[in-house]
Design a protein around this motif. Structure first.
Motif, PDB file in Angstrom:
ATOM      1  N   PRO A  64       4.277  -3.955 -10.409  1.00  0.00           N
ATOM      2  CA  PRO A  64       3.909  -4.480  -9.089  1.00  0.00           C
ATOM      3  C   PRO A  64       2.805  -3.652  -8.443  1.00  0.00           C
ATOM      4  O   PRO A  64       2.721  -2.438  -8.645  1.00  0.00           O
ATOM      5  CB  PRO A  64       5.216  -4.374  -8.295  1.00  0.00           C
ATOM      6  CG  PRO A  64       6.294  -4.346  -9.320  1.00  0.00           C
ATOM      7  CD  PRO A  64       5.706  -3.646 -10.500  1.00  0.00           C
ATOM      8  N   SER A  65       1.959  -4.301  -7.670  1.00  0.00           N
ATOM      9  CA  SER A  65       0.844  -3.606  -7.001  1.00  0.00           C
ATOM     10  C   SER A  65       1.335  -2.581  -5.995  1.00  0.00           C
ATOM     11  O   SER A  65       0.613  -1.644  -5.649  1.00  0.00           O
ATOM     12  CB  SER A  65      -0.064  -4.630  -6.300  1.00  0.00           C
ATOM     13  OG  SER A  65       0.682  -5.369  -5.342  1.00  0.00           O
ATOM     14  N   SER A  66       2.571  -2.744  -5.535  1.00  0.00           N
ATOM     15  CA  SER A  66       3.114  -1.812  -4.543  1.00  0.00           C
ATOM     16  C   SER A  66       3.665  -0.533  -5.167  1.00  0.00           C
ATOM     17  O   SER A  66       4.100   0.364  -4.461  1.00  0.00           O
ATOM     18  CB  SER A  66       4.224  -2.490  -3.746  1.00  0.00           C
ATOM     19  OG  SER A  66       5.239  -2.972  -4.604  1.00  0.00           O
ATOM     20  N   CYS A  67       3.632  -0.454  -6.498  1.00  0.00           N
ATOM     21  CA  CYS A  67       4.155   0.736  -7.189  1.00  0.00           C
ATOM     22  C   CYS A  67       3.324   1.958  -6.820  1.00  0.00           C
ATOM     23  O   CYS A  67       2.110   1.890  -6.670  1.00  0.00           O
ATOM     24  CB  CYS A  67       4.121   0.498  -8.691  1.00  0.00           C
ATOM     25  SG  CYS A  67       4.572   1.938  -9.668  1.00  0.00           S
ATOM     26  N   SER A  68       3.979   3.104  -6.688  1.00  0.00           N
ATOM     27  CA  SER A  68       3.260   4.337  -6.377  1.00  0.00           C
ATOM     28  C   SER A  68       2.300   4.677  -7.511  1.00  0.00           C
ATOM     29  O   SER A  68       2.562   4.369  -8.687  1.00  0.00           O
ATOM     30  CB  SER A  68       4.237   5.498  -6.162  1.00  0.00           C
ATOM     31  OG  SER A  68       4.840   5.883  -7.376  1.00  0.00           O
ATOM     32  N   ASN A  69       1.198   5.318  -7.185  1.00  0.00           N
ATOM     33  CA  ASN A  69       0.186   5.637  -8.189  1.00  0.00           C
ATOM     34  C   ASN A  69       0.735   6.554  -9.278  1.00  0.00           C
ATOM     35  O   ASN A  69       0.409   6.392 -10.461  1.00  0.00           O
ATOM     36  CB  ASN A  69      -1.023   6.289  -7.511  1.00  0.00           C
ATOM     37  CG  ASN A  69      -1.783   5.319  -6.626  1.00  0.00           C
ATOM     38  OD1 ASN A  69      -1.790   4.123  -6.885  1.00  0.00           O
ATOM     39  ND2 ASN A  69      -2.410   5.831  -5.582  1.00  0.00           N
ATOM     40  N   ARG A  78       2.958   4.522 -11.659  1.00  0.00           N
ATOM     41  CA  ARG A  78       2.143   3.566 -12.413  1.00  0.00           C
ATOM     42  C   ARG A  78       1.421   4.287 -13.555  1.00  0.00           C
ATOM     43  O   ARG A  78       1.437   3.838 -14.700  1.00  0.00           O
ATOM     44  CB  ARG A  78       1.128   2.902 -11.480  1.00  0.00           C
ATOM     45  CG  ARG A  78       0.119   2.001 -12.207  1.00  0.00           C
ATOM     46  CD  ARG A  78      -0.945   1.526 -11.234  1.00  0.00           C
ATOM     47  NE  ARG A  78      -0.354   0.662 -10.233  1.00  0.00           N
ATOM     48  CZ  ARG A  78      -0.171  -0.644 -10.371  1.00  0.00           C
ATOM     49  NH1 ARG A  78      -0.545  -1.252 -11.495  1.00  0.00           N
ATOM     50  NH2 ARG A  78       0.368  -1.355  -9.417  1.00  0.00           N
ATOM     51  N   GLU A 120       9.572   1.350  -2.988  1.00  0.00           N
ATOM     52  CA  GLU A 120       8.272   0.732  -2.774  1.00  0.00           C
ATOM     53  C   GLU A 120       7.867  -0.165  -3.939  1.00  0.00           C
ATOM     54  O   GLU A 120       7.029  -1.032  -3.802  1.00  0.00           O
ATOM     55  CB  GLU A 120       7.231   1.843  -2.574  1.00  0.00           C
ATOM     56  CG  GLU A 120       5.830   1.360  -2.241  1.00  0.00           C
ATOM     57  CD  GLU A 120       5.747   0.742  -0.879  1.00  0.00           C
ATOM     58  OE1 GLU A 120       6.730   0.782  -0.144  1.00  0.00           O
ATOM     59  OE2 GLU A 120       4.681   0.177  -0.565  1.00  0.00           O
ATOM     60  N   ILE A 121       8.489   0.048  -5.130  1.00  0.00           N
ATOM     61  CA  ILE A 121       8.067  -0.731  -6.274  1.00  0.00           C
ATOM     62  C   ILE A 121       8.794  -2.063  -6.328  1.00  0.00           C
ATOM     63  O   ILE A 121       8.732  -2.755  -7.311  1.00  0.00           O
ATOM     64  CB  ILE A 121       8.312   0.007  -7.588  1.00  0.00           C
ATOM     65  CG1 ILE A 121       8.730   1.424  -7.413  1.00  0.00           C
ATOM     66  CG2 ILE A 121       7.112  -0.043  -8.431  1.00  0.00           C
ATOM     67  CD1 ILE A 121       9.057   2.053  -8.728  1.00  0.00           C
ATOM     68  N   GLY A 122       9.561  -2.394  -5.312  1.00  0.00           N
ATOM     69  CA  GLY A 122      10.296  -3.631  -5.317  1.00  0.00           C
ATOM     70  C   GLY A 122      11.372  -3.620  -6.346  1.00  0.00           C
ATOM     71  O   GLY A 122      11.572  -4.564  -7.085  1.00  0.00           O
ATOM     72  N   GLN A 174       7.247   6.199   3.767  1.00  0.00           N
ATOM     73  CA  GLN A 174       6.162   5.346   3.290  1.00  0.00           C
ATOM     74  C   GLN A 174       5.106   6.151   2.551  1.00  0.00           C
ATOM     75  O   GLN A 174       4.582   5.720   1.519  1.00  0.00           O
ATOM     76  CB  GLN A 174       5.533   4.602   4.475  1.00  0.00           C
ATOM     77  CG  GLN A 174       6.440   3.538   5.070  1.00  0.00           C
ATOM     78  CD  GLN A 174       5.925   3.012   6.396  1.00  0.00           C
ATOM     79  OE1 GLN A 174       4.817   3.351   6.819  1.00  0.00           O
ATOM     80  NE2 GLN A 174       6.726   2.197   7.066  1.00  0.00           N
ATOM     81  N   ARG A 227       4.043   5.969  -1.509  1.00  0.00           N
ATOM     82  CA  ARG A 227       2.667   5.737  -1.965  1.00  0.00           C
ATOM     83  C   ARG A 227       2.172   6.882  -2.846  1.00  0.00           C
ATOM     84  O   ARG A 227       1.033   6.871  -3.306  1.00  0.00           O
ATOM     85  CB  ARG A 227       1.731   5.569  -0.759  1.00  0.00           C
ATOM     86  CG  ARG A 227       1.954   4.304   0.046  1.00  0.00           C
ATOM     87  CD  ARG A 227       0.800   4.084   1.016  1.00  0.00           C
ATOM     88  NE  ARG A 227       0.668   5.179   1.958  1.00  0.00           N
ATOM     89  CZ  ARG A 227       1.230   5.210   3.164  1.00  0.00           C
ATOM     90  NH1 ARG A 227       1.975   4.180   3.578  1.00  0.00           N
ATOM     91  NH2 ARG A 227       1.045   6.238   3.970  1.00  0.00           N
TER      92      ARG A 227
END
Length: 361
Positions: A58-63, A66, A100-102, A123, A127
């Protein structure tokens, strides 16, 4: 399964790293990878160097997370992250980043994380960023200790029962903290620490809010039941709180590397702790500054303040302190006033007319 294994290669550490990356994804998403195409076609795309089909992140995953998964899934085994580097990166990745990664965390897990970290700090962690420290010129610190547990629970398994009781009691405190705008910071044994006007602006009522919270947790403690083994035992007012409040400059920040923790720093915390340790169970003891701010923020609440007098505070010497009378304490004072003349006293103009000096029992 790693592409080289699907193509008939032998097991290797690099293949294990690939599989571990899939496990990270499954743990994060709380599900197995969903096949949107026939299995054989999916496996071919996974092995094809030009496609390299992998589970969708998911795009919301922390860098950080990922990059960790992608480095595990490199097509060329020699390019994958090694075990030593992977272990270091795992140690530095906090579980607080997972919501955050859903990943389908439940409501209770989400509340747990928000109880340990202010919203903006959580938050930033999710991130993969470092949160900036919070600072306030005048925050109010709540420090309390539950008294009466050692007398109440004295069985051989006392420590386990104390832990269960404190868990139930502090869970109630956490709910009341949300209701009254108090940021829960930490619990240390039988002590509970909270702040106002630090992580959010509460300039006009941070002391009044903390006093209302103090009254609420005192009432909950007085009526506490102990639930164990499916049975509920009424404690009958055996537990009391010794509460200390102080207001002043305060800083809050996240500390730690692998196990991150939000904590507060400053002399304001030390004095609040001394207000608790030199206080008396059943009363709220506060510093002169806190008393002055309470009168300015809520005159009606301020009427329940009484001058205690000079108290020796370690590292500070003598300090003038005040007692905020809880409902039960107010009842005792009225009974005492009926048998003797009530004496008015004012210190430094902080307490208004009719303030009587109370000697805690």
């Amino acid at each position: 399964m790693a592409p080289e294994i699907l193509l008939g290669g032998l097991p290797s550490k690099a293949a294990d790293i690939y599989a571990f990356g899939v496990l990270i994804w499954e743990f994060a998403m709380r599900q197995l990878p969903i096949l949107l195409e026939p299995t054989l076609h999916t496996l071919r795309r996974t092995c094809n160097p030009s496609e390299q089909l992998r589970p969708e992140i998911p795009s919301s995953c922390s860098n950080d997370l990922r990059r960790m998964m992608l480095d595990c899934w490199k097509h060329c085994p020699k390019e994958r992250v090694n075990v030593s580097d992977l272990r270091k990166r795992l140690d530095s990745t906090t579980a607080a980043a997972f919501p955050e990664i859903g990943m389908g965390l439940g409501a209770s897990q989400s509340r747990l994380l928000h109880g340990h970290f202010p919203a903006h700090v959580l938050q930033a962690i999710m991130r993969g960023e470092q949160s900036k420290p919070d600072a306030s010129d005048c925050a109010t610190v709540f420090f309390c200790k539950v008294s009466g547990i050692s007398r109440l629970i004295s069985s051989p398994e006392a420590y386990l029962k104390r832990a269960e009781l404190l868990d139930q009691l502090f869970a109630e405190f956490d709910l009341l903290a949300l209701e009254h705008g108090v940021q829960r910071v930490d619990t240390i044994g039988e002590c509970y620490l909270g702040v106002t006007n630090l992580v959010e602006s509460q300039q006009s009522d941070h002391v009044a809010s903390m006093i209302r919270f103090s009254c609420a947790v005192s009432e909950v403690t007085k009526k506490a039941n102990f639930d164990a083994g499916g049975a509920s035992t009424a404690l009958g007012g055996c537990l009391k709180l010794r509460i200390g409040l102080n207001s002043g400059p305060l800083t809050g920040s996240v500390v730690g590397y692998g196990r991150k923790k939000y904590t507060v720093f400053g002399n304001t915390v030390n004095i609040a702790s001394r207000m608790e340790s030199t206080g008396t169970a059943g009363y709220i003891q506060c510093s002169e500054r806190t008393a002055s701010l309470l009168n300015a923020q809520d005159e009606e609440l301020g009427r329940n303040l009484r001058v205690r007098g000079k108290v020796f505070v370690k590292g500070k010497g003598e300090m003038t302190t005040f007692l905020f009378l809880l409902p039960a304490s107010q009842g005792r004072e009225r009974q005492s006033a009926g048998s003797r003349p009530q004496r008015s006293e004012s210190v430094g103009g902080v307490i208004g007319n009719g303030s009587s000096k109370v000697h805690p029992q």
